[in-house]
Design a protein around this motif. Structure first.
Motif, PDB file in Angstrom:
ATOM      1  N   LEU A  53       3.592  -8.742  -2.915  1.00  0.00           N
ATOM      2  CA  LEU A  53       2.581  -7.789  -2.092  1.00  0.00           C
ATOM      3  C   LEU A  53       2.026  -6.416  -2.616  1.00  0.00           C
ATOM      4  O   LEU A  53       1.514  -5.685  -1.979  1.00  0.00           O
ATOM      5  CB  LEU A  53       3.722  -7.427  -1.004  1.00  0.00           C
ATOM      6  N   THR A  87      -1.538  -6.367  -1.995  1.00  0.00           N
ATOM      7  CA  THR A  87      -2.058  -6.277  -0.741  1.00  0.00           C
ATOM      8  C   THR A  87      -1.378  -5.284   0.187  1.00  0.00           C
ATOM      9  O   THR A  87      -0.550  -5.423   1.074  1.00  0.00           O
ATOM     10  CB  THR A  87      -1.812  -7.710   0.156  1.00  0.00           C
ATOM     11  N   SER A 117      -2.292  -2.526   1.960  1.00  0.00           N
ATOM     12  CA  SER A 117      -2.802  -2.115   3.372  1.00  0.00           C
ATOM     13  C   SER A 117      -2.083  -3.105   4.375  1.00  0.00           C
ATOM     14  O   SER A 117      -1.816  -2.686   5.496  1.00  0.00           O
ATOM     15  CB  SER A 117      -4.306  -2.200   3.447  1.00  0.00           C
ATOM     16  N   TRP A 118      -2.064  -4.483   4.287  1.00  0.00           N
ATOM     17  CA  TRP A 118      -1.573  -5.300   5.112  1.00  0.00           C
ATOM     18  C   TRP A 118       0.053  -5.026   5.091  1.00  0.00           C
ATOM     19  O   TRP A 118       0.596  -5.144   6.406  1.00  0.00           O
ATOM     20  CB  TRP A 118      -1.812  -6.843   4.645  1.00  0.00           C
ATOM     21  N   TRP A 119       0.820  -4.713   4.141  1.00  0.00           N
ATOM     22  CA  TRP A 119       2.182  -4.607   4.019  1.00  0.00           C
ATOM     23  C   TRP A 119       2.681  -3.304   4.790  1.00  0.00           C
ATOM     24  O   TRP A 119       3.589  -3.253   5.586  1.00  0.00           O
ATOM     25  CB  TRP A 119       2.517  -4.753   2.766  1.00  0.00           C
ATOM     26  N   LEU A 128       0.677  -1.836   7.021  1.00  0.00           N
ATOM     27  CA  LEU A 128       0.393  -2.480   8.841  1.00  0.00           C
ATOM     28  C   LEU A 128       1.448  -3.178   9.448  1.00  0.00           C
ATOM     29  O   LEU A 128       1.973  -2.541  10.436  1.00  0.00           O
ATOM     30  CB  LEU A 128      -0.888  -3.124   8.796  1.00  0.00           C
ATOM     31  N   ILE A 129       2.134  -4.182   8.854  1.00  0.00           N
ATOM     32  CA  ILE A 129       3.352  -4.553   9.239  1.00  0.00           C
ATOM     33  C   ILE A 129       4.548  -3.830   9.280  1.00  0.00           C
ATOM     34  O   ILE A 129       5.011  -3.874  10.376  1.00  0.00           O
ATOM     35  CB  ILE A 129       3.537  -5.849   8.197  1.00  0.00           C
ATOM     36  N   THR A 179       3.873  -1.752  12.203  1.00  0.00           N
ATOM     37  CA  THR A 179       4.146  -2.093  13.442  1.00  0.00           C
ATOM     38  C   THR A 179       5.518  -2.389  13.889  1.00  0.00           C
ATOM     39  O   THR A 179       5.863  -2.451  14.954  1.00  0.00           O
ATOM     40  CB  THR A 179       3.177  -3.589  13.265  1.00  0.00           C
ATOM     41  N   SER A 219       4.569   1.337  -0.088  1.00  0.00           N
ATOM     42  CA  SER A 219       3.430   0.523   0.347  1.00  0.00           C
ATOM     43  C   SER A 219       2.242   1.250   0.242  1.00  0.00           C
ATOM     44  O   SER A 219       0.981   0.699  -0.012  1.00  0.00           O
ATOM     45  CB  SER A 219       3.828  -0.283   1.624  1.00  0.00           C
TER      46      SER A 219
END
Length: 317
Positions: free
Chosen positions: A22, A25, A27-29, A31-32, A35, A87
């Motif tokens: 990870l 990535t 930015s995706w991690w 965001l998760i 959230t 992250s």
């Protein structure tokens, strides 16, 4: 911080490990993670809010549910600083003070959740096995004292750990195996024959080891009592009441037991799988517990919908 295998020293920093794969990535991690935390805060906050504002929910079962929500929000909150730091900034270094502080609160909220699940099991056993005496036995005063005992248990069990670890000599590289600070992780870096490992074993045995056994015994008693209920409707209502609690117990203890077996038996699973299982253990209960109790407990669900409906009417005249 330089490390020499021939010397022991007091430690000043630790290095955290992220999830392999990870790093590319972030930015995706991120965001998760954000959230998940927002959903945890929203779900648990809604349950806490409805229990506070509804006088009809000021009862022992919902008091314990309130404590469960506090432990869930606290656990998710204390995990986020190092997870987001990894992250967002790919920063693996954490000071010893911050690490010990995070470790303390992670274990406090974990034992608090375990203690509350145990108290809820006793509450259900008493309500089903002694329904007529239940209001007299589990009064608001008794419930408050149980809550104080739970808090005292959590804090007193883990308060010595940061001080023990802070004064211990360390003989190994200060690299932890998770994205947050846990006592077993840190104590493995210390020199052999230290008091911390023994104390940690006592803490785990007296809390995480004892609680699931007592919960199992409580449900054995509940199962025996349910066989004696002749009314199908009463039996269905009792089973439905216990369903949310059983789901929460399984959600909390199954990943924890799997992690303990992997660590104890040294099973050769990939590091990413081990880390992911750890994330499930710490983040899934705070995320799903509010859903379980809102769906399974009709009274909570109805109170929330009734409170939200006037807001909807005012928003759309």
């Amino acid at each position: 911080m330089a490390y020499s295998s021939n010397n022991t020293s007091m430690i000043s920093t630790f290095l955290l490990v992220g999830i392999p794969g990870l790093v590319t990535t972030p930015s995706w991690w991120t965001l998760i993670l954000i959230t998940i935390y927002l959903l945890c805060a929203l779900g648990n906050g809604t349950v806490l809010w409805i229990i506070v504002v509804e006088p009809s929910l000021h009862r022992p079962m919902y008091f314990f549910l309130f404590l469960l929500g506090v432990s869930d929000v606290g656990l998710a909150t204390v995990l986020m600083p190092t997870l987001l730091k990894l992250s967002l900034f790919d920063s693996h270094t954490v000071s010893a003070f911050a690490c010990f502080l995070q470790m303390f609160f992670i274990h406090v909220f974990s034992v608090m959740e375990s203690s509350v699940l145990l108290a809820m099991a006793f509450d259900r056993a008493l309500a089903i096995c002694r329904p007529l005496r239940y209001p007299a036995l589990l009064t608001n005063s008794v419930t408050s004292k149980i809550g104080l005992v739970i808090i005292f248990r959590c804090v007193s069990l883990h308060l010595p750990l940061p001080f023990l670890l802070a004064w211990m000599p360390y003989c190994h590289p200060q690299v932890l195996s998770h994205s947050y600070c846990l006592h077993p992780d840190i104590s493995q870096l210390s020199c052999p024959e230290t008091q911390s490992a023994t104390y940690s074993f006592i803490v785990v045995l007296s809390a995480m080891g004892l609680d699931p056994v007592l919960i199992f015994l409580s449900y054995a008693i509940i199962g025996k009592a349910l066989q004696g209920i002749t009314s199908h409707e009463d039996r269905r209502r009792a089973q439905h009441t216990c369903a949310a609690h059983i789901s929460a117990v399984l959600l909390f203890y199954v990943p924890m037991i799997l992690l303990a077996l992997v660590d104890r038996l040294r099973l050769p699973i990939p590091h990413a799988a081990h880390t992911f299982l750890s994330y499930i253990h710490f983040l899934l209960p705070p995320l799903l517990n509010p859903v379980l109790y809102s769906v399974k407990m009709r009274e909570i669900r109805d109170k929330i919908l009734r409170r939200l409906q006037p807001m909807k009417v005012r928003s759309f005249p």
